[in-house]
Design a protein around this motif. Structure first.
Motif, PDB file in Angstrom:
ATOM      1  N   SER A  71     -10.610   7.887  13.720  1.00  0.00           N
ATOM      2  CA  SER A  71     -10.312   6.907  13.155  1.00  0.00           C
ATOM      3  C   SER A  71      -9.080   6.786  13.072  1.00  0.00           C
ATOM      4  O   SER A  71      -8.285   6.072  13.422  1.00  0.00           O
ATOM      5  N   TYR A 112     -13.925  -1.347   8.591  1.00  0.00           N
ATOM      6  CA  TYR A 112     -12.647  -0.393   8.548  1.00  0.00           C
ATOM      7  C   TYR A 112     -12.351  -0.385   7.467  1.00  0.00           C
ATOM      8  O   TYR A 112     -12.055  -1.863   6.942  1.00  0.00           O
ATOM      9  N   HIS A 141     -20.545   1.577  12.425  1.00  0.00           N
ATOM     10  CA  HIS A 141     -18.285   1.926  12.087  1.00  0.00           C
ATOM     11  C   HIS A 141     -18.118   2.973  12.598  1.00  0.00           C
ATOM     12  O   HIS A 141     -17.330   3.714  13.856  1.00  0.00           O
ATOM     13  N   TYR A 189      -6.107   3.836  14.972  1.00  0.00           N
ATOM     14  CA  TYR A 189      -5.698   2.534  14.786  1.00  0.00           C
ATOM     15  C   TYR A 189      -4.225   3.426  14.565  1.00  0.00           C
ATOM     16  O   TYR A 189      -3.201   2.017  13.521  1.00  0.00           O
TER      17      TYR A 189
END
Length: 610
Positions: free
Chosen positions: A273, A295, A225, A277
């Motif tokens: 990040s 996530y 990730h 998002y």
């Protein structure tokens, strides 16, 4: 008197070779310059003549606190003389650290009081309190800690779920005890004097050996990730920072620094990040979350805290205070804060000041070369927009020392940004003068304005074929702006910045009524050409790296139009910029622009601030 007696009288007594030839070592400044020092206190003869800061070694006796502290002087640039406060060889008497509500309370170094903190004047100089400020104030260590304290207080306000542990983070998540650092090294090594060649490294300090204390032993280990987040930064976020850099140092060089530096890597993951998002709508965000099982909701806050933790511990080491890693980390966190510009908290603008302090402590400017220079220009582009939004002058007072005719085409793009920053400074001066009870100094403002106009005309005369408009299909019927295709895209956005500067000068120039009818027509023509250039280039500007700066120029163009169709088109172009780059603050920019139009249409000039 006979000859033998005369010979004896002329003969001088000579000290033995074992003693008396040198009682002390002289001051550090003379030793560095290889000059003979007469060792007078508080300042020796050579230092007094050359107006240099005179520093004596600790073992040869130290001057009093009043003798070793320096008054804060305005720092000039390449065209101005300036003096830098040099470090005191004796650390100041320890005082209890300033208590803050969060992370700042852990910092073991007292910060200056409000009266002692430096402020930036509108004319680019510095002012400070009447009391002497220790030269330690502008050390790289102090500048970094001051910036870190700002981040810490904002982070605590943002979220309380991530307590800060101690020790440097290693790739495996464990912590490492701090390597002891000698106290006397911090005040000599972490200072502008070292960079200026006016101080020496302690003989018992090895920067490369010390670097291993805060640098990762091997490559930072990322999960699947985190690897995707890292790739997202290199492919997208770094583009905003590299927009005018032909070498793309953030997407090529800075990411390699992050591979071996935990703090920079955590900052990159936090920014990536948060952008990935929070910069899209709910449905698209849910699709990304479902496709990425690793996530974690709000993970950017955790990465942000881990960045703070690393920086706090690494600042114990002087070599980190002067590192490229610290500069890149600070700028990345600034972009992270810029994504929250729409929340109105003002955190981003204050962190820009923190980066300014760090850059000043390292003598970083727009001509120093390498990643440090790229950091400076990326910071200026951020501060320039913050200054415009806050109706203040830019923090930078650096003046380019390279003649306009000696610049290549890539350097001309950066010079367009510099000219825009000066136009924003001019606008701030006009507004400040209008609000001043002493009245407006028209002569001074007109001189500044004419100088800017001359700079911009010289810039335009140096443009090469790279800035020429290339053939495009004819615009559709009813299109309010003519498409203008400039390639490479960075030269197109540089032309937009130039046109934005033209708008500011025209809007805040001499009164059209005072200039007469011809002056009014000239201003209208300038405004129309600048608006058409900005919007015409935006029609063809699809490159993601240019969208943030292009949207800012569109905002400036929107302040100068009254036609409903043109206004609607500018809003549409800004919406397209937001879709390409997923930049949440652009929605706030559009709302502010609509409110300005409503006030203008209602003739409510009392609340307008443009």
């Amino acid at each position: 008197m006979n000859a033998d007696e005369g010979e004896r009288r002329r003969k001088r007594s000579r000290k033995s070779r074992g003693t008396g030839l040198r009682t002390t070592t002289g001051c550090l400044t003379c030793r560095k310059r290889h000059k003979k020092c007469d060792e007078k206190r508080p300042a020796c003869g050579p230092c007094s003549v050359s107006d240099r800061r005179c520093i004596f070694p600790r073992d040869s006796g130290t001057a009093s606190a009043s003798e070793t502290s320096a008054q804060c002087m305005p720092r000039g640039n390449s065209s101005q003389e300036h003096q830098e406060a040099e470090p005191s060889p004796t650390p100041p008497t320890p005082t209890p650290p300033r208590v803050s509500d969060g992370f700042g309370s852990h910092i073991g170094q007292a910060l200056p009081t409000a009266e002692e903190q430096l402020n930036v004047q509108s004319d680019g100089g510095f002012i400070c309190s009447p009391q002497s400020i220790s030269s330690q104030t502008w050390s790289a260590n102090f500048a970094s800690i001051r910036w870190l304290d700002l981040l810490a207080n904002d982070a605590v306000q943002a979220d309380n779920n991530y307590p800060l542990a101690t020790g440097l983070l290693l790739p495996d998540g464990q912590t490492r005890a701090a390597v002891p650092v000698q106290n006397n090294a911090l005040f000599v090594h972490a200072s502008p004097a070292l960079l200026n060649g006016q101080a020496q490294l302690p003989e018992n300090l090895d920067p490369e050996l010390e670097r291993t204390a805060w640098q990762s032993v091997g490559d930072v280990v990322l999960s699947a990730h985190e690897a995707r987040l890292f790739r997202h930064f290199a492919d997208r976020c770094a583009l905003w920072l590299d927009v005018l850099d032909p070498y793309k140092l953030f997407s090529s060089y800075a990411i390699r620094l992050a591979i071996q530096n935990t703090g920079l890597m955590k900052a990159i993951l936090a920014l990536s990040s948060k952008h990935q998002y929070s910069g899209v709508d709910a449905s698209a965000r849910q699709l990304r979350i479902d496709s990425d099982g690793d996530y974690e909701e709000g993970e950017w806050i955790r990465y942000y805290y881990e960045t703070l933790q690393y920086v706090r511990e690494a600042l114990k080491y002087p070599s980190y205070s002067h590192s490229e890693e610290l500069l890149a980390t600070a700028l990345t966190i600034s972009v992270y804060e810029m994504l929250d510009e729409s929340d109105g908290s003002g955190n981003w603008q204050r962190h820009l000041k923190g980066i300014f302090w760090i850059q000043r402590s390292q003598d970083v400017d727009g001509g120093c070369g390498g990643l440090r220079q790229s950091v400076w220009w990326a910071w200026l582009r951020q501060d320039m927009w913050a200054a415009f939004r806050e109706s203040r002058a830019c923090l930078s007072f650096w003046v380019p020392n390279k003649a306009i005719h000696d610049l290549d085409q890539n350097e001309l793009a950066d010079r367009a940004i510099y000219n825009l920053s000066q136009a924003i400074n001019y606008r701030a001066n006009v507004q400040a003068a209008a609000a001043s009870p002493d009245g407006v100094d028209h002569a001074k403002l007109n001189k500044q304005r004419h100088h800017l106009i001359s700079m911009m005309e010289q810039w335009k005369s140096c443009l090469g074929d790279e800035y020429k408009v290339l053939p495009t299909p004819k615009s559709a019927a009813g299109e309010v702006f003519t498409p203008l295709w400039i390639h490479p895209p960075r030269f197109g956005v540089a032309l937009q910045a130039h046109s934005f500067a033209q708008l500011l000068l025209a809007l805040h120039g001499a009164s059209p009524m005072a200039a007469g009818f011809h002056g009014y027509l000239k201003m209208q023509r300038t405004l129309s050409e600048a608006v058409n250039t900005i919007c015409g280039i935006a029609l063809q500007l699809k490159d993601e790296s240019c969208q943030v700066l292009s949207a800012q120029c569109l905002y400036g163009a929107g302040l100068c139009v009254t036609d409903a169709q043109k206004r609607a088109k500018i809003i549409t172009l800004m919406e397209e910029c937001e879709r390409r780059v997923c930049w949440p603050p652009m929605a706030t920019w559009r709302d502010d622009l609509r409110r300005d139009w409503e006030r203008a249409d209602a003739d409510d000039y009392s609340t307008r601030d443009d």
